[in-house]
Design a protein around this motif. Structure first.
Motif, mmCIF file in Angstrom:
data_model
loop_
_atom_site.group_PDB
_atom_site.id
_atom_site.type_symbol
_atom_site.label_atom_id
_atom_site.label_comp_id
_atom_site.label_asym_id
_atom_site.label_seq_id
_atom_site.Cartn_x
_atom_site.Cartn_y
_atom_site.Cartn_z
ATOM 1 N N PHE A 225 0.817 -1.212 0.000
ATOM 2 C CA PHE A 225 0.000 0.000 0.000
ATOM 3 C C PHE A 225 0.854 1.267 0.000
ATOM 4 C CE2 PHE A 225 -3.135 -3.061 1.556
ATOM 5 C CZ PHE A 225 -4.233 -2.707 0.799
ATOM 6 N N ARG A 226 2.051 1.217 0.569
ATOM 7 C CA ARG A 226 2.895 2.410 0.596
ATOM 8 C C ARG A 226 3.257 2.847 -0.824
ATOM 9 N NH1 ARG A 226 7.862 2.438 4.668
ATOM 10 N NH2 ARG A 226 6.049 2.347 6.058
ATOM 11 N N THR A 227 3.605 1.893 -1.656
ATOM 12 C CA THR A 227 3.915 2.211 -3.057
ATOM 13 C C THR A 227 2.690 2.747 -3.780
ATOM 14 O OG1 THR A 227 5.618 0.494 -3.124
ATOM 15 C CG2 THR A 227 4.740 1.254 -5.236
ATOM 16 N N MET A 228 1.536 2.163 -3.493
ATOM 17 C CA MET A 228 0.305 2.626 -4.129
ATOM 18 C C MET A 228 0.013 4.081 -3.763
ATOM 19 S SD MET A 228 -3.624 1.390 -3.515
ATOM 20 C CE MET A 228 -3.649 2.348 -1.990
ATOM 21 N N PHE A 229 0.141 4.424 -2.468
ATOM 22 C CA PHE A 229 -0.141 5.789 -2.035
ATOM 23 C C PHE A 229 0.890 6.773 -2.591
ATOM 24 C CE2 PHE A 229 -2.515 3.738 1.570
ATOM 25 C CZ PHE A 229 -3.758 4.239 1.209
ATOM 26 N N ALA A 230 2.142 6.353 -2.680
ATOM 27 C CA ALA A 230 3.170 7.229 -3.246
ATOM 28 C C ALA A 230 2.885 7.516 -4.715
ATOM 29 C CB ALA A 230 4.550 6.588 -3.086
ATOM 30 N N THR A 231 2.479 6.497 -5.444
ATOM 31 C CA THR A 231 2.137 6.682 -6.856
ATOM 32 C C THR A 231 0.933 7.602 -7.003
ATOM 33 O OG1 THR A 231 2.960 4.454 -7.344
ATOM 34 C CG2 THR A 231 1.531 5.489 -8.989
ATOM 35 N N ALA A 232 -0.072 7.396 -6.162
ATOM 36 C CA ALA A 232 -1.261 8.248 -6.212
ATOM 37 C C ALA A 232 -0.910 9.700 -5.903
ATOM 38 C CB ALA A 232 -2.312 7.738 -5.228
ATOM 39 N N GLY A 233 -0.040 9.914 -4.920
ATOM 40 C CA GLY A 233 0.370 11.274 -4.578
ATOM 41 C C GLY A 233 1.078 11.966 -5.727
ATOM 42 N N ALA A 234 1.946 11.231 -6.419
ATOM 43 C CA ALA A 234 2.655 11.808 -7.564
ATOM 44 C C ALA A 234 1.689 12.174 -8.683
ATOM 45 C CB ALA A 234 3.709 10.822 -8.070
ATOM 46 N N LEU A 235 0.705 11.330 -8.911
ATOM 47 C CA LEU A 235 -0.278 11.611 -9.959
ATOM 48 C C LEU A 235 -1.152 12.811 -9.593
ATOM 49 C CD1 LEU A 235 -1.352 7.966 -10.888
ATOM 50 C CD2 LEU A 235 -0.022 9.555 -12.290
ATOM 51 N N LEU B 37 -0.262 15.319 -7.700
ATOM 52 C CA LEU B 37 0.578 16.507 -7.839
ATOM 53 C C LEU B 37 0.675 16.930 -9.300
ATOM 54 C CD1 LEU B 37 2.487 18.591 -6.601
ATOM 55 C CD2 LEU B 37 4.348 16.920 -6.844
ATOM 56 N N THR B 38 0.828 15.950 -10.184
ATOM 57 C CA THR B 38 0.883 16.253 -11.617
ATOM 58 C C THR B 38 -0.427 16.867 -12.098
ATOM 59 O OG1 THR B 38 2.414 14.405 -11.964
ATOM 60 C CG2 THR B 38 1.267 15.266 -13.900
ATOM 61 N N ALA B 39 -1.541 16.287 -11.650
ATOM 62 C CA ALA B 39 -2.848 16.812 -12.049
ATOM 63 C C ALA B 39 -3.060 18.231 -11.537
ATOM 64 C CB ALA B 39 -3.953 15.892 -11.529
ATOM 65 N N THR B 40 -2.597 18.507 -10.322
ATOM 66 C CA THR B 40 -2.730 19.854 -9.759
ATOM 67 C C THR B 40 -1.955 20.870 -10.586
ATOM 68 O OG1 THR B 40 -2.995 18.947 -7.526
ATOM 69 C CG2 THR B 40 -2.355 21.265 -7.708
ATOM 70 N N CYS B 41 -0.755 20.514 -10.972
ATOM 71 C CA CYS B 41 0.055 21.419 -11.796
ATOM 72 C C CYS B 41 -0.614 21.679 -13.144
ATOM 73 C CB CYS B 41 1.451 20.828 -12.005
ATOM 74 S SG CYS B 41 2.449 20.721 -10.495
ATOM 75 N N LEU B 42 -1.186 20.643 -13.733
ATOM 76 C CA LEU B 42 -1.872 20.806 -15.013
ATOM 77 C C LEU B 42 -3.089 21.719 -14.874
ATOM 78 C CD1 LEU B 42 -1.732 17.170 -16.463
ATOM 79 C CD2 LEU B 42 -0.531 19.194 -17.327
#
Length: 273
Positions: free
Chosen positions: A18-28, A30-35
């Motif tokens: 789950f840690r990897t899943m949450f890290a991936t979700a956080g990165a996505l 952040l990318t969506a927020t910037c867009l």
């Protein structure tokens, strides 16, 4: 992301934790927020005849817009009933949705990957049917789209209560997806006709914020229902809410929304039911 996100999340959680899943979700996220920030900044530079010029953000302007919106909400017209019905549905589904994975996993016995495909099915169906939902609202009227959508959601909630296999919950997702695709464009259409364009952003923001606040105790309420009356109890609320809203809104809403002349003139207005 609602289509590919759940299966990817299920795969990452099972394969890497789950840690990897949450890290991936956080990165996505952040990318969506910037867009989104980039898109908002770009839209301010590109003129359009569809939208009015942005207002200067001041407390006085916010107070005036909120006052206009509160007056519209309390007037007893279409916006009032849309707000109340959307609030009731939002609370009911928030109560249930937080317990969907727990119920499907612990009570029904579905695997994590299977549960994510149930969620993805909803997003796929909604994406496909959403343009047809807008077309249906144009042809049959907003009331028909809203009430039929709620009726399909009530049917989905009924199937959920008796479901025991993946196919049953996939059918639930299909019914929810079609129902949501029918009433969402109709809701937006009626709001756009009843609210002046200069406070339309305030309207959507106020409604979203209010619904979020009203839904805050929903997960706790769902937990109480689960512990007191059994695991199916929280899922009765979407059934009752959707069926009740379908009947109530058929009575209270006009067959077709009409743009109020005052709204077109940028003054606070109400479309009468």
């Amino acid at each position: 992301m609602g289509i590919v996100g759940p299966p990817i999340g299920g795969f990452l959680s099972q394969r890497y934790g789950f840690r990897t899943m949450f890290a991936t979700a956080g990165a996505l996220y952040l990318t969506a927020t910037c867009l989104r920030i980039y898109m908002a900044a770009r839209s301010r530079r590109v003129g359009s005849a569809t939208y009015h010029a942005p207002q200067r953000m001041t407390l006085a302007a916010l107070k005036a817009n909120l006052s206009s919106m509160v007056a519209i909400l309390l007037a007893g017209g279409v916006v009032t009933w849309l707000f109340l019905s959307d609030g009731a549905s939002d609370i009911a589904f928030t109560v249930a949705n937080h317990f969907d994975p727990v119920y499907q996993s612990n009570v029904i016995g579905l695997s994590t990957i299977t549960i994510t495909w149930v969620s993805a099915t909803f997003s796929i169906v909604r994406m496909v049917v959403l343009p047809l939902g807008g077309w249906f609202a144009d042809k049959a009227g907003e009331r028909a789209g809203i009430c039929l959508g709620h009726l399909l959601c009530a049917m989905g909630a009924a199937v959920f209560l008796v479901g025991t296999q993946f196919i049953h919950f996939a059918i639930v997702s299909v019914l929810y997806g079609v129902g949501s695709a029918l009433f969402s464009p109709a809701y937006d259409s009626l709001i756009s006709k009843a609210v002046p364009s200069k406070i339309r952003g305030t309207a959507f923001g106020l409604v979203s914020t209010s619904l979020g606040i009203m839904s805050l105790p929903a997960p706790y309420l769902g937990g109480l229902l689960w512990n007191s009356f059994g695991p199916r109890a929280p899922f009765l609320l979407p059934l009752l809410s959707s069926a009740g809203m379908a009947l109530l809104l058929w009575i209270k809403l006009p067959a077709r929304g009409r743009r109020d002349p005052a709204a077109a003139a940028e003054a606070p207005a109400v479309v009468e039911a």
